[in-house]
Enzyme design. Structure first.
Site, PDB file in Angstrom:
ATOM      1  N   TYR A 104      -4.138  36.033  26.160  1.00 23.39           N
ATOM      2  CA  TYR A 104      -3.286  37.170  25.814  1.00 23.39           C
ATOM      3  C   TYR A 104      -2.564  36.835  24.523  1.00 23.39           C
ATOM      4  CZ  TYR A 104       0.599  40.544  26.165  1.00 23.39           C
ATOM      5  OH  TYR A 104       1.513  41.544  25.929  1.00 23.39           O
ATOM      6  N   LYS A 130       8.677  32.812  21.991  1.00 18.06           N
ATOM      7  CA  LYS A 130       9.292  32.240  23.198  1.00 18.06           C
ATOM      8  C   LYS A 130      10.304  31.133  22.868  1.00 18.06           C
ATOM      9  CE  LYS A 130       5.933  34.316  26.147  1.00 18.06           C
ATOM     10  NZ  LYS A 130       4.516  34.526  26.032  1.00 18.06           N
ATOM     11  N   ASP A 188      -2.694  30.401  18.603  1.00 18.66           N
ATOM     12  CA  ASP A 188      -1.549  31.152  19.134  1.00 18.66           C
ATOM     13  C   ASP A 188      -0.754  30.237  20.063  1.00 18.66           C
ATOM     14  OD1 ASP A 188       0.280  32.822  20.286  1.00 18.66           O
ATOM     15  OD2 ASP A 188      -1.171  34.272  21.060  1.00 18.66           O
TER      16      ASP A 188
END
Ligand SMILES: *Cc1c(COP(=O)(O)O)cnc(C)c1O
Length: 462
Positions: free
Chosen positions: A174, A297, A269
């Site tokens: 994702y 994050k 990523d």
């Protein structure tokens, strides 16, 4: 100490910069969630499903989601006063535990100077200096406000840099919810992707090729099938968003070699893995030198921050230097920079202590719970890299998305509810990674293992 019968309660005390918990054994009563249920009903009037991000609705595990009132260290307290050991950490950012004093103070200090200016501040370069010190592959960067923005912008840059259109991604990875990254696999490497969400036009999905993870031959075949057309390969270097899946030996190095040979950019990523699997993320852990890196994050310390960065020659294509447009009203927001600086600064300055502690605690709880499954006769596969792991309810192994989907999600749902009843809040889906923080100590680990022993018995009982 709040009442509520979660059964496991801890006194959080600051010790050596970390919170440590103390367990008190009490006989267990099922917690009540009356206030949370009322809050959920009210929220459903305003938000689709009552939530502002779908996984929070607990649809994958059943049961009503508790509403959080506050958190400290490793512990969440819900609206009914129940307490839970937190194993999702705001989906990753809270690596130093909740309400960590240096982060709270930094945000308070910054807020007194106003929340936002829309003009440059010194804090942006201060945080960039720390980020680039941890990630040598990031020579220049841009701050954005989410992981989604970071990957979306990295892809635009890769297309501009190569003059090519196709992006390769991997099934189960994702990268946020931009159209071109919400794509499922077509059939075979020669077939381009199909939309992974209503509202994504086929024409856009067809520019994305979704391949199985941990399969270098599939990547070679894709380059052979689309010569000179693939702009970039983007991946989670350790997958977290299909549950935790570990890269096979040689896989990441192989992707670096094939992309370099084919003139495509490698985009790693690290929105989830960055500052988690090591201070320098998977790049450090696996010795990777990608063209572009995305972060999110942890880098914002719980406030909204994303990063995309990499080699000068690509980053200098961005406006105002170059022809690639990208912007953000709140990019580099002073509160977010302050939280990021306090978090990353702490991680850098206490590096050995932090990552040793995370490894020790994560290993103890992940393996301790897996051992309880074995005792109970529940088939379980543990995948773990540092303080990031998944207990898959399958005999395994789990090395890609198809293998992850062999998991017994009904059994996982039963386990999740039984753990929540016992004061342990796991990520509410089989296909998410669990995290812990430096605030999790021996008391939390032992309480979690004890809860799991009972929860596996509940799974066995159906
Ligand atoms: C969470 C995540 C994103 C998306 O970040 P948001 O801040 O939710 O937009 C992208 N990539 C990975 C690997 C993630 O884990």
């Amino acid at each position: 100490m709040p009442e509520g019968g979660a059964g496991i309660q801890a006194a959080a005390t600051a010790a050596g910069g970390f919170y440590t918990g103390r367990t008190m054994s009490t006989s267990r009563q099922a917690p009540t969630h009356l206030r949370s249920q009322a809050l959920q009903q009210r929220a459903e009037r305003y938000f689709p499903g009552g939530v502002n991000s779908p996984v929070r609705a607990f649809r994958a595990v059943g049961g009503a989601p508790p509403f959080v009132e506050r958190a400290e260290g490793a512990w969440l307290t819900d609206a009914d006063g129940n307490r839970y050991i937190d194993y999702f950490g705001s989906w990753g950012p809270m690596i130093l535990g909740h309400a960590f004093a240096p982060v709270v103070e930094a945000i308070e200090r910054a807020a007194r100077n106003s929340a936002s200016f829309g003009a440059s501040t010194a804090a942006e370069a201060d945080l960039a200096e720390r980020v680039t010190a941890c990630y040598p592959a990031i020579e220049k960067l841009r701050f954005v406000s989410s992981g989604t923005e970071a990957t979306m912008s990295a892809i635009r840059l890769a297309r501009a840099a190569t003059g090519r259109k196709i992006v390769v991604k991997f099934e189960g990875c994702y990268h946020g919810h931009a159209d071109g990254l919400l794509v499922k696999a077509g059939s075979g490497v020669a077939t381009l992707g199909i939309p992974g969400s209503a509202g994504v036009p086929e024409e856009i999905a067809q520019l994305t090729l979704a391949l199985p993870y941990n399969d270098l031959a599939a990547v070679e075949a894709a380059f052979a099938a689309h010569p000179g057309a693939i702009a970039a390969v983007i991946l989670e270097p350790v997958v977290g968003n299909a549950g935790c899946i570990v890269p096979a030996p040689g896989y990441l190095e192989g992707l670096r070699a094939v992309t370099a040979r084919e003139g495509a950019l490698l985009i790693v990523d690290e929105v989830m893995t960055g500052f988690r699997v090591a201070l320098g993320g998977a790049c450090e852990r696996y010795g990777l030198d990608p063209d572009l890196v995305t972060l999110g994050k942890i880098v914002g310390g719980g406030l909204p921050v994303g990063v995309f960065g990499g080699k000068h020659r690509y980053m200098d294509l961005l406006a105002p230097l170059g022809p690639v447009y990208q912007a953000g009203t709140l990019s580099g927001n002073p509160l977010a920079m302050a939280a990021g600086l306090a978090t990353i600064g702490y991680l850098q300055e206490h590096r050995d202590e932090v990552y040793t502690r995370l490894e020790v605690s994560a290993k103890a709880v992940a393996e301790g719970v897996a051992a309880e499954a074995q005792q109970a006769g529940v088939a379980l596969t543990l995948n773990r890299v540092g303080a990031m792991w998944t207990w898959f309810f399958t005999p395994g192994p789990v090395g890609n998305y198809d293998e992850a989907t062999t998991s017994d999600t009904a059994a996982f749902g039963c386990f999740h509810r039984a753990m929540l009843d016992r004061g342990v809040w796991l990520p509410p889906s089989q296909f998410e990674a669990a995290f812990l923080s430096t605030a999790h100590g021996e008391a939390e680990v032992q309480a979690t293992i004890a809860a799991a022993r009972e929860a596996f018995a509940a799974v066995k009982a159906g």
